[in-house]
Design an enzyme around this catalytic site. Structure first.
Site, PDB file in Angstrom:
ATOM      1  N   GLY A 148      39.352  65.895  21.265  1.00  0.00           N
ATOM      2  CA  GLY A 148      40.778  65.850  21.578  1.00  0.00           C
ATOM      3  C   GLY A 148      41.682  65.253  20.529  1.00  0.00           C
ATOM      4  O   GLY A 148      42.903  65.246  20.702  1.00  0.00           O
TER       5      GLY A 148
ATOM      6  N   GLU B  62      33.142  64.471  20.310  1.00  0.00           N
ATOM      7  CA  GLU B  62      33.056  65.942  20.318  1.00  0.00           C
ATOM      8  C   GLU B  62      34.307  66.568  19.707  1.00  0.00           C
ATOM      9  O   GLU B  62      35.049  67.272  20.379  1.00  0.00           O
ATOM     10  CB  GLU B  62      32.907  66.435  21.767  1.00  0.00           C
ATOM     11  CG  GLU B  62      31.737  65.842  22.518  1.00  0.00           C
ATOM     12  CD  GLU B  62      31.801  66.092  24.025  1.00  0.00           C
ATOM     13  OE1 GLU B  62      32.841  66.587  24.518  1.00  0.00           O
ATOM     14  OE2 GLU B  62      30.820  65.796  24.710  1.00  0.00           O
ATOM     15  N   PRO B  63      34.571  66.296  18.439  1.00  0.00           N
ATOM     16  CA  PRO B  63      35.798  66.827  17.837  1.00  0.00           C
ATOM     17  C   PRO B  63      35.683  68.308  17.513  1.00  0.00           C
ATOM     18  O   PRO B  63      34.650  68.758  17.016  1.00  0.00           O
ATOM     19  CB  PRO B  63      35.923  66.010  16.551  1.00  0.00           C
ATOM     20  CG  PRO B  63      34.498  65.741  16.167  1.00  0.00           C
ATOM     21  CD  PRO B  63      33.731  65.581  17.456  1.00  0.00           C
ATOM     22  N   GLY B  64      36.710  69.060  17.814  1.00  0.00           N
ATOM     23  CA  GLY B  64      36.773  70.461  17.412  1.00  0.00           C
ATOM     24  C   GLY B  64      37.909  70.643  16.415  1.00  0.00           C
ATOM     25  O   GLY B  64      37.705  70.829  15.217  1.00  0.00           O
ATOM     26  N   ARG B  65      39.123  70.508  16.936  1.00  0.00           N
ATOM     27  CA  ARG B  65      40.321  70.698  16.124  1.00  0.00           C
ATOM     28  C   ARG B  65      40.344  69.771  14.900  1.00  0.00           C
ATOM     29  O   ARG B  65      40.734  70.187  13.807  1.00  0.00           O
ATOM     30  CB  ARG B  65      41.546  70.399  17.001  1.00  0.00           C
ATOM     31  CG  ARG B  65      42.870  70.866  16.440  1.00  0.00           C
ATOM     32  CD  ARG B  65      44.017  70.368  17.332  1.00  0.00           C
ATOM     33  NE  ARG B  65      43.813  70.662  18.730  1.00  0.00           N
ATOM     34  CZ  ARG B  65      44.209  71.785  19.331  1.00  0.00           C
ATOM     35  NH1 ARG B  65      44.853  72.700  18.652  1.00  0.00           N
ATOM     36  NH2 ARG B  65      43.986  71.974  20.609  1.00  0.00           N
TER      37      ARG B  65
ATOM     38  N   ARG C  37      47.654  81.141  19.597  1.00  0.00           N
ATOM     39  CA  ARG C  37      48.180  79.825  19.980  1.00  0.00           C
ATOM     40  C   ARG C  37      49.696  79.797  20.189  1.00  0.00           C
ATOM     41  O   ARG C  37      50.156  79.250  21.190  1.00  0.00           O
ATOM     42  CB  ARG C  37      47.746  78.742  18.980  1.00  0.00           C
ATOM     43  CG  ARG C  37      46.215  78.573  18.908  1.00  0.00           C
ATOM     44  CD  ARG C  37      45.809  77.386  18.051  1.00  0.00           C
ATOM     45  NE  ARG C  37      46.245  76.143  18.647  1.00  0.00           N
ATOM     46  CZ  ARG C  37      47.273  75.441  18.249  1.00  0.00           C
ATOM     47  NH1 ARG C  37      47.975  75.825  17.203  1.00  0.00           N
ATOM     48  NH2 ARG C  37      47.617  74.346  18.876  1.00  0.00           N
TER      49      ARG C  37
ATOM     50  N   TYR D 295      50.384  78.819  23.943  1.00  0.00           N
ATOM     51  CA  TYR D 295      50.777  77.418  24.156  1.00  0.00           C
ATOM     52  C   TYR D 295      52.159  77.100  23.604  1.00  0.00           C
ATOM     53  O   TYR D 295      52.581  75.950  23.667  1.00  0.00           O
ATOM     54  CB  TYR D 295      49.807  76.472  23.443  1.00  0.00           C
ATOM     55  CG  TYR D 295      48.339  76.661  23.725  1.00  0.00           C
ATOM     56  CD1 TYR D 295      47.826  76.539  25.020  1.00  0.00           C
ATOM     57  CD2 TYR D 295      47.448  76.916  22.694  1.00  0.00           C
ATOM     58  CE1 TYR D 295      46.463  76.669  25.247  1.00  0.00           C
ATOM     59  CE2 TYR D 295      46.084  77.051  22.922  1.00  0.00           C
ATOM     60  CZ  TYR D 295      45.600  76.934  24.204  1.00  0.00           C
ATOM     61  OH  TYR D 295      44.267  77.062  24.421  1.00  0.00           O
TER      62      TYR D 295
ATOM     63  N   CYS E  64      52.525  95.078  21.347  1.00  0.00           N
ATOM     64  CA  CYS E  64      53.593  95.449  22.277  1.00  0.00           C
ATOM     65  C   CYS E  64      53.739  94.441  23.413  1.00  0.00           C
ATOM     66  O   CYS E  64      53.384  94.717  24.564  1.00  0.00           O
ATOM     67  CB  CYS E  64      53.326  96.852  22.806  1.00  0.00           C
ATOM     68  SG  CYS E  64      53.340  98.048  21.472  1.00  0.00           S
TER      69      CYS E  64
HETATM   70  C1  LIG Z   1      37.362  71.691  23.926  1.00  0.00           C
HETATM   71  C2  LIG Z   1      36.442  70.546  24.068  1.00  0.00           C
HETATM   72  C3  LIG Z   1      36.276  69.640  23.015  1.00  0.00           C
HETATM   73  C4  LIG Z   1      37.025  69.748  21.712  1.00  0.00           C
HETATM   74  O1  LIG Z   1      38.378  69.566  21.853  1.00  0.00           O
HETATM   75  P1  LIG Z   1      39.291  69.355  20.542  1.00  0.00           P
HETATM   76  O2  LIG Z   1      40.638  69.106  21.087  1.00  0.00           O
HETATM   77  O3  LIG Z   1      39.210  70.603  19.746  1.00  0.00           O
HETATM   78  O4  LIG Z   1      38.727  68.201  19.808  1.00  0.00           O
HETATM   79  C5  LIG Z   1      35.367  68.617  23.174  1.00  0.00           C
HETATM   80  N1  LIG Z   1      34.670  68.462  24.325  1.00  0.00           N
HETATM   81  C6  LIG Z   1      34.816  69.310  25.363  1.00  0.00           C
HETATM   82  C7  LIG Z   1      34.031  69.091  26.588  1.00  0.00           C
HETATM   83  C8  LIG Z   1      35.706  70.380  25.271  1.00  0.00           C
HETATM   84  O5  LIG Z   1      35.851  71.205  26.308  1.00  0.00           O
END
Ligand SMILES: *Cc1c(COP(=O)(O)O)cnc(C)c1O
Length: 430
Positions: free
Chosen positions: A238, A285-288, A324, A328, A359
């Site tokens: 997050g 658990e970083p994604g972004r 996005r 969002y 479209c």
């Molecule tokens: C989506 C998600 C993440 C990653 O979220 P980011 O905002 O991209 O860091 C981590 N853990 C869980 C369980 C998620 O669903």
């Protein structure tokens, strides 16, 4: 920090000019910087060095095999949300024993696949799911490692569709009943209780929501450690990134709109302060944070048109390539790939809507944004498109998905070829 820079009037991805990539591979085109990806992972891993920890990259942000392989080589763990993502991690050379499996709706088949591959832990989101994992594990004569996702009821995140840590949404188990749920799970013979997890939202740019949630969870972590010997506490992902430099630099009209970066060091310091004394491994658990600024989407201007007072720049990328903004209302900085009209030292700025060919009125990347005077044929780059970009792309309007290129220093390679028209109908019959 990222490695997409304007130098000598041109946009560069590390040591490769974006111009050249667009010429070689066509547009729309995703371009990733390997150095940026790896750098983000290493900096977070190092900043958490003061506590036992595991970084599990959230695969859903960008699941290209080359991205996963680059992180796997660094020793990253992975947070997956489907059997398909586990398959991708395995194909990329990732270690299943460093995979955590999240999500509210795991199927029996996905659960069995993950048990067979020996993942680190399931993160269950309901009692019914714990029972299903228990049945699946007993059927395979195994014990499935489990944690429960706890909803700490803390509001966070930049948008209603990406806040997850309050009782208003579908995620997790309500904080109040968690201890009893663990007691019942402990009696299920197919389960081995391993940890506890939370994930409060996405694009969070301040430490406070994380701190509030970790503080609320800390006594529970202690209690679960004493009662069930849990050995990890996952605080989810997050951490937000800067999409709009104007907001970050304080040019925003309202301070509430400011998008101050939450730096890796500030985040890690807060995590260590809140969890350091718990005596369990901390998982993040970083994604972004890892992938967001490590990618751009390059598009070419097809047409420019005026209707009434509006000026539309129509590009060859659309909401199916990068959803996005449409989904969002998100901001992506849009920059010309080449400084326009050499000689014009002070380019003319015009209010512009950058839109795609799909479209739908929602297929717009920005409205009335002051931009240089773009013309047909010009290349533009949507910055910070490395997370939730290609991963959310679709074939809507029968548009083949873009190619993806990974840059590493002065080298680049196609890590997913552009889809063909034939790809569009693969698997269909008439
Ligand atoms: C989506 C998600 C993440 C990653 O979220 P980011 O905002 O991209 O860091 C981590 N853990 C869980 C369980 C998620 O669903």
């Amino acid at each position: 920090m990222h490695r997409f820079q304007v130098k000598g009037g041109r946009l560069w991805a590390e040591g490769v000019s974006v111009d050249r990539l667009a010429k070689a591979h066509g547009t729309p085109l995703y371009v990733y910087s390997r150095g940026t990806l790896v750098d983000h992972y290493r900096r977070l891993d190092a900043a958490l060095g003061g506590v036992p920890h595991m970084v599990c990259y959230a695969v859903k942000a960008n699941s290209n095999l080359a991205v996963l392989a680059a992180l796997a080589r660094e020793g990253s763990g992975f947070d997956i949300v489907s059997g398909g993502e586990l398959y991708r991690v395995l194909k990329a050379g990732g270690d299943p024993a460093r995979c955590t499996f999240a999500g509210v709706g795991k199927t029996r088949e996905e659960i069995e696949f993950a048990i067979r591959k020996g993942i680190c832990c399931f993160v269950a989101e309901s009692e019914a799911e714990l029972q299903e994992i228990d049945r699946a594990a007993r059927g395979l004569r195994r014990r499935a490692p489990v944690a429960v996702r706890v909803n700490p009821d803390v509001a966070a995140g930049g948008h209603q569709k990406i806040t997850t840590g309050t009782y208003e949404n579908k995620f997790g188990v309500a904080f109040e009943g968690v201890a009893e749920l663990y007691a019942r799970a402990a009696r299920m013979r197919g389960l081995a209780i391993r940890g506890v997890q939370m994930h409060i939202g996405s694009q969070i740019t301040a430490p406070e929501p994380f701190v509030a949630a970790m503080r609320k969870m800390a006594p529970l972590v202690r209690e679960l450690k004493a009662a069930h010997g849990i050995d990890f506490f996952s605080i989810g992902g997050g951490v937000g990134i800067v999409y709009d430099p104007a907001l970050a630099s304080g040019m925003a009209e309202w301070w509430e709109d400011r998008e101050m970066p939450l730096t890796i060091d500030d985040y890690a310091r807060a995590v260590i302060a809140e969890t350091g004394g718990l005596g369990v491994q901390v998982q993040v658990e970083p994604g972004r944070l890892i992938a967001g600024n490590a990618g751009i989407l390059v598009a070419r201007v097809l047409y420019v048109k005026r209707t009434g007072s509006k000026r539309f720049v129509i590009v060859d990328a659309a909401m199916n390539d990068l959803i996005r903004p449409a989904l969002y209302g998100s901001f992506h900085e849009i920059v010309p790939v080449r400084q326009l009209r050499s000689g014009a030292s002070d380019p003319e700025w015009v209010a512009t809507d950058v839109v795609g060919p799909v479209c739908e009125s929602g297929d717009a990347f920005c409205h009335d944004r002051l931009m240089p005077d773009l013309r047909a044929g010009d290349l533009v780059a949507f910055l910070s498109a490395g997370a939730y970009g290609f991963a959310m792309a679709s074939n809507y309007n029968a548009r083949p998905r873009p190619a993806e290129v990974l840059v590493d220093g002065r080298k680049s390679r196609v890590v997913r070829r552009r889809e063909s028209r034939a790809d569009l109908v693969r698997g269909e019959c008439r």
